[in-house]
Design an enzyme around this catalytic site. Structure first.
Site, mmCIF file in Angstrom:
data_model
loop_
_atom_site.group_PDB
_atom_site.id
_atom_site.type_symbol
_atom_site.label_atom_id
_atom_site.label_comp_id
_atom_site.label_asym_id
_atom_site.label_seq_id
_atom_site.Cartn_x
_atom_site.Cartn_y
_atom_site.Cartn_z
ATOM 1 N N ILE A 17 0.853 -1.196 0.000
ATOM 2 C CA ILE A 17 0.000 0.000 0.000
ATOM 3 C C ILE A 17 0.887 1.243 0.000
ATOM 4 O O ILE A 17 0.625 2.207 -0.732
ATOM 5 C CB ILE A 17 -0.963 0.018 1.210
ATOM 6 C CG1 ILE A 17 -1.928 -1.163 1.137
ATOM 7 C CG2 ILE A 17 -1.747 1.328 1.279
ATOM 8 C CD1 ILE A 17 -2.878 -1.300 2.323
ATOM 9 N N GLY A 90 2.217 -2.874 9.443
ATOM 10 C CA GLY A 90 1.676 -4.034 10.140
ATOM 11 C C GLY A 90 1.761 -5.235 9.224
ATOM 12 O O GLY A 90 2.464 -5.209 8.207
ATOM 13 N N GLN A 113 3.181 2.682 18.926
ATOM 14 C CA GLN A 113 3.273 3.867 18.064
ATOM 15 C C GLN A 113 2.373 5.002 18.565
ATOM 16 O O GLN A 113 2.616 6.174 18.261
ATOM 17 C CB GLN A 113 3.014 3.493 16.611
ATOM 18 C CG GLN A 113 4.149 2.574 16.117
ATOM 19 C CD GLN A 113 4.126 2.230 14.656
ATOM 20 O OE1 GLN A 113 3.148 2.486 13.959
ATOM 21 N NE2 GLN A 113 5.197 1.621 14.181
ATOM 22 N N ALA A 131 -4.058 -0.262 8.688
ATOM 23 C CA ALA A 131 -3.643 -1.653 8.957
ATOM 24 C C ALA A 131 -4.716 -2.392 9.743
ATOM 25 O O ALA A 131 -5.332 -1.837 10.655
ATOM 26 C CB ALA A 131 -2.332 -1.662 9.720
ATOM 27 N N ASP A 160 -14.372 0.263 1.565
ATOM 28 C CA ASP A 160 -15.631 -0.495 1.511
ATOM 29 C C ASP A 160 -16.743 0.367 0.909
ATOM 30 O O ASP A 160 -17.561 -0.102 0.112
ATOM 31 C CB ASP A 160 -16.021 -0.941 2.925
ATOM 32 C CG ASP A 160 -14.859 -1.616 3.623
ATOM 33 O OD1 ASP A 160 -14.517 -2.732 3.242
ATOM 34 O OD2 ASP A 160 -14.260 -0.989 4.515
ATOM 35 N N HIS A 188 -14.504 -2.829 9.604
ATOM 36 C CA HIS A 188 -13.897 -3.140 8.306
ATOM 37 C C HIS A 188 -13.583 -4.639 8.316
ATOM 38 O O HIS A 188 -12.445 -5.067 8.483
ATOM 39 C CB HIS A 188 -12.629 -2.313 8.080
ATOM 40 C CG HIS A 188 -11.864 -2.757 6.871
ATOM 41 N ND1 HIS A 188 -12.342 -2.605 5.601
ATOM 42 C CD2 HIS A 188 -10.666 -3.390 6.741
ATOM 43 C CE1 HIS A 188 -11.476 -3.116 4.739
ATOM 44 N NE2 HIS A 188 -10.449 -3.601 5.409
ATOM 45 N N SER A 243 -5.536 -5.956 -1.212
ATOM 46 C CA SER A 243 -5.756 -4.795 -2.084
ATOM 47 C C SER A 243 -4.730 -3.714 -1.748
ATOM 48 O O SER A 243 -4.408 -3.496 -0.587
ATOM 49 C CB SER A 243 -7.159 -4.262 -1.863
ATOM 50 O OG SER A 243 -7.317 -3.887 -0.521
HETATM 51 P P1 NAD Z 1 2.688 -5.150 3.352
HETATM 52 O O1 NAD Z 1 3.116 -6.332 4.145
HETATM 53 O O2 NAD Z 1 2.993 -5.097 1.911
HETATM 54 O O3 NAD Z 1 3.293 -3.828 4.014
HETATM 55 C C1 NAD Z 1 3.265 -3.598 5.384
HETATM 56 C C2 NAD Z 1 4.542 -2.891 5.749
HETATM 57 O O4 NAD Z 1 4.488 -2.596 7.145
HETATM 58 C C3 NAD Z 1 5.795 -3.741 5.518
HETATM 59 O O5 NAD Z 1 6.742 -3.016 4.739
HETATM 60 C C4 NAD Z 1 6.311 -4.014 6.927
HETATM 61 O O6 NAD Z 1 7.727 -4.105 6.990
HETATM 62 C C5 NAD Z 1 5.788 -2.766 7.639
HETATM 63 N N1 NAD Z 1 5.751 -2.876 9.099
HETATM 64 C C6 NAD Z 1 5.564 -3.986 9.870
HETATM 65 N N2 NAD Z 1 5.644 -3.652 11.162
HETATM 66 C C7 NAD Z 1 5.862 -2.317 11.209
HETATM 67 C C8 NAD Z 1 6.053 -1.403 12.263
HETATM 68 N N3 NAD Z 1 6.048 -1.798 13.549
HETATM 69 N N4 NAD Z 1 6.265 -0.099 11.947
HETATM 70 C C9 NAD Z 1 6.301 0.312 10.668
HETATM 71 N N5 NAD Z 1 6.152 -0.520 9.625
HETATM 72 C C10 NAD Z 1 5.936 -1.814 9.901
HETATM 73 O O7 NAD Z 1 1.125 -4.959 3.624
HETATM 74 P P2 NAD Z 1 0.097 -4.046 2.815
HETATM 75 O O8 NAD Z 1 -0.523 -4.871 1.738
HETATM 76 O O9 NAD Z 1 0.741 -2.750 2.483
HETATM 77 O O10 NAD Z 1 -1.044 -3.854 3.923
HETATM 78 C C11 NAD Z 1 -0.791 -3.101 5.087
HETATM 79 C C12 NAD Z 1 -1.932 -3.245 6.072
HETATM 80 O O11 NAD Z 1 -3.125 -2.647 5.558
HETATM 81 C C13 NAD Z 1 -2.330 -4.686 6.390
HETATM 82 O O12 NAD Z 1 -2.623 -4.795 7.773
HETATM 83 C C14 NAD Z 1 -3.571 -4.907 5.544
HETATM 84 O O13 NAD Z 1 -4.372 -5.948 6.054
HETATM 85 C C15 NAD Z 1 -4.230 -3.564 5.694
HETATM 86 N N6 NAD Z 1 -5.259 -3.201 4.702
HETATM 87 C C16 NAD Z 1 -6.300 -2.454 5.147
HETATM 88 C C17 NAD Z 1 -7.277 -2.024 4.263
HETATM 89 C C18 NAD Z 1 -8.447 -1.188 4.720
HETATM 90 O O14 NAD Z 1 -9.326 -0.898 3.904
HETATM 91 N N7 NAD Z 1 -8.529 -0.758 5.966
HETATM 92 C C19 NAD Z 1 -7.179 -2.367 2.909
HETATM 93 C C20 NAD Z 1 -6.085 -3.116 2.482
HETATM 94 C C21 NAD Z 1 -5.116 -3.533 3.396
HETATM 95 C C1 LMR Z 2 -9.234 -5.273 2.202
HETATM 96 O O1 LMR Z 2 -10.377 -4.980 2.563
HETATM 97 O O2 LMR Z 2 -8.924 -5.380 1.005
HETATM 98 C C2 LMR Z 2 -8.166 -5.467 3.230
HETATM 99 O O3 LMR Z 2 -8.624 -5.145 4.518
HETATM 100 C C3 LMR Z 2 -7.546 -6.785 3.142
HETATM 101 C C4 LMR Z 2 -8.300 -7.818 3.904
HETATM 102 O O4 LMR Z 2 -7.700 -8.429 4.777
HETATM 103 O O5 LMR Z 2 -9.485 -8.014 3.628
#
Ligand code: NAD
Ligand code: LMR
Length: 332
Positions: A17, A90, A113, A131, A160, A188, A243
């Site tokens: 992301i 995360g 944090q 996250a 969403d 979520h 995503s």
């Molecule tokens: P990713 O694994 O590609 O990237 C996460 C990054 O966070 C990594 O680079 C990792 O090293 C870093 N990280 C881990 N611990 C950390 C810390 N303590 N401090 C700083 N950085 C840290 O994951 P992603 O695909 O980028 O997704 C990130 C998060 O977003 C996930 O938890 C995912 O489930 C969530 N997400 C949420 C939504 C939403 O709509 N709310 C949508 C998509 C993904």
């Molecule tokens: C999403 O909605 O795409 C993210 O929160 C990833 C997931 O775990 O569903």
């Protein structure tokens, strides 16, 4: 007169992301084409080299609005003076995992944090938690950063909301920009309630209710809801990663509307601290319909909730209460 640059923190900036989000911020997608930015990017030591690579690419892209980049693995340096914090860092969910499975890994990050943000961010810093579990991470951040006003801590359910707009637009073959006022209630997660009861579509005959145009309550109360609830899992299944571009784009939408304001007559969905509106228990971060003005969100009041909706609002609230208890047990 040129505006001072805004400092925007992105945690987890070396991740998927992050890689989609930082160029959007640097191009003005989040804060507007007349707002310069200084990007603060945080990741953990094993990702330091990749993070530096992202910084190199930001320099190479020569974004006119980008006035500086801080790329660090030091949380204090990352949080110093930031006006906006987008918390993406995360561990993402993998195929077959529920959001609860990522809970123990992620809530402890948000507890630690919280203190750094409280101590080092600019006064009135706006925080968006992306996250997962997003609502509960945001709640933990709020509880362990008691001096940050609760109004400043939110989580992302705009993805969403946008997914719901997308599904309605596909079903009716209308422009997505002509659909508005869907609502995502709650978590979520797969218990969220995507609600079209008050949603409308702009047509040549004026604004018409989505329910009237779709004219298929079985679809709206069934497949539509489950498609939006399960979309995250469907993306993980298709891409093998969660995503990223849609999450990054929706994070920009969330902050832009919060800072700049929602258009007249339009609301959006944001995960915010519940004040008990719509009989949702106070003390949860729950997604509500909100409007934004002068940098503040307000929950839209007075919408009718029928029995079908009531059950769904309660079910997702129940899950959030359980998540809250589980989060505290993980932190104990
Ligand atoms: P990713 O694994 O590609 O990237 C996460 C990054 O966070 C990594 O680079 C990792 O090293 C870093 N990280 C881990 N611990 C950390 C810390 N303590 N401090 C700083 N950085 C840290 O994951 P992603 O695909 O980028 O997704 C990130 C998060 O977003 C996930 O938890 C995912 O489930 C969530 N997400 C949420 C939504 C939403 O709509 N709310 C949508 C998509 C993904
Ligand atoms: C999403 O909605 O795409 C993210 O929160 C990833 C997931 O775990 O569903």
């Amino acid at each position: 007169m040129a505006k001072d640059p805004v400092r925007v923190l992105v945690t987890g900036a070396a991740g998927q992301i992050g890689y989609a989000l930082v160029p959007m911020i640097a191009r003005g997608v989040m804060l507007g084409a007349d707002q310069s930015v200084i990007l603060h990017m945080l990741d953990i030591p094993p990702a330091a080299e990749a993070l530096n690579g992202v910084k190199m690419e930001l320099v190479d892209a020569a974004f006119p609005l980008l006035k500086g980049v801080v790329a660090t693995t030091d949380v204090v340096e990352a949080c110093k003076g930031v006006n906006i914090a987008v918390m993406v860092g995360g561990f993402p969910r993998k195929e077959g995992m529920e959001r609860k499975d990522v809970m123990s890994k992620n809530v402890s990050i948000y507890k630690s944090q919280a203190s750094a943000l409280e101590a080092h961010a600019a006064a009135n810093c706006k925080v968006l938690v992306v996250a997962n579990p997003a609502n509960t991470n945001a709640l933990i951040l709020k509880e362990f950063a008691p001096s940050i006003p609760e109004k400043n801590i939110t989580c992302l359910t705009r993805l969403d909301h946008n997914r719901a707009l997308g599904q309605v637009s596909e079903r009716l073959s209308v422009q997505v920009s002509d659909v508005k006022n869907v609502i995502i209630w709650g978590n979520h997660s797969s218990t969220q309630y995507p609600d079209v009861t008050h949603a409308t579509v702009k047509t040549s005959a004026g604004e018409r209710p989505v329910r009237e145009l779709v004219a298929d309550d079985a679809w709206l109360n069934g497949e539509f809801i489950s498609t939006v609830q399960q979309r995250g899992a469907a993306i993980i299944k298709a891409r093998k990663f969660s995503s990223a571009l849609s999450a990054a784009s929706s994070a920009c939408d969330h902050i832009r509307d919060w800072v700049i304001g929602t258009p007249k007559g339009t609301w959006v969905s944001m995960g915010v601290y519940s004040d008990g509106s719509y009989d949702v228990p106070a003390g949860l971060i729950y997604s509500f319909p909100v409007t934004c003005k002068n940098g503040e969100w307000s929950i839209v009041q007075g919408l009718s909730i029928d029995e079908f909706s009531r059950n769904k609002l309660d079910k997702t609230a129940e899950e959030l209460s359980e998540e809250k208890a589980l989060a505290y047990s993980c932190l104990a």
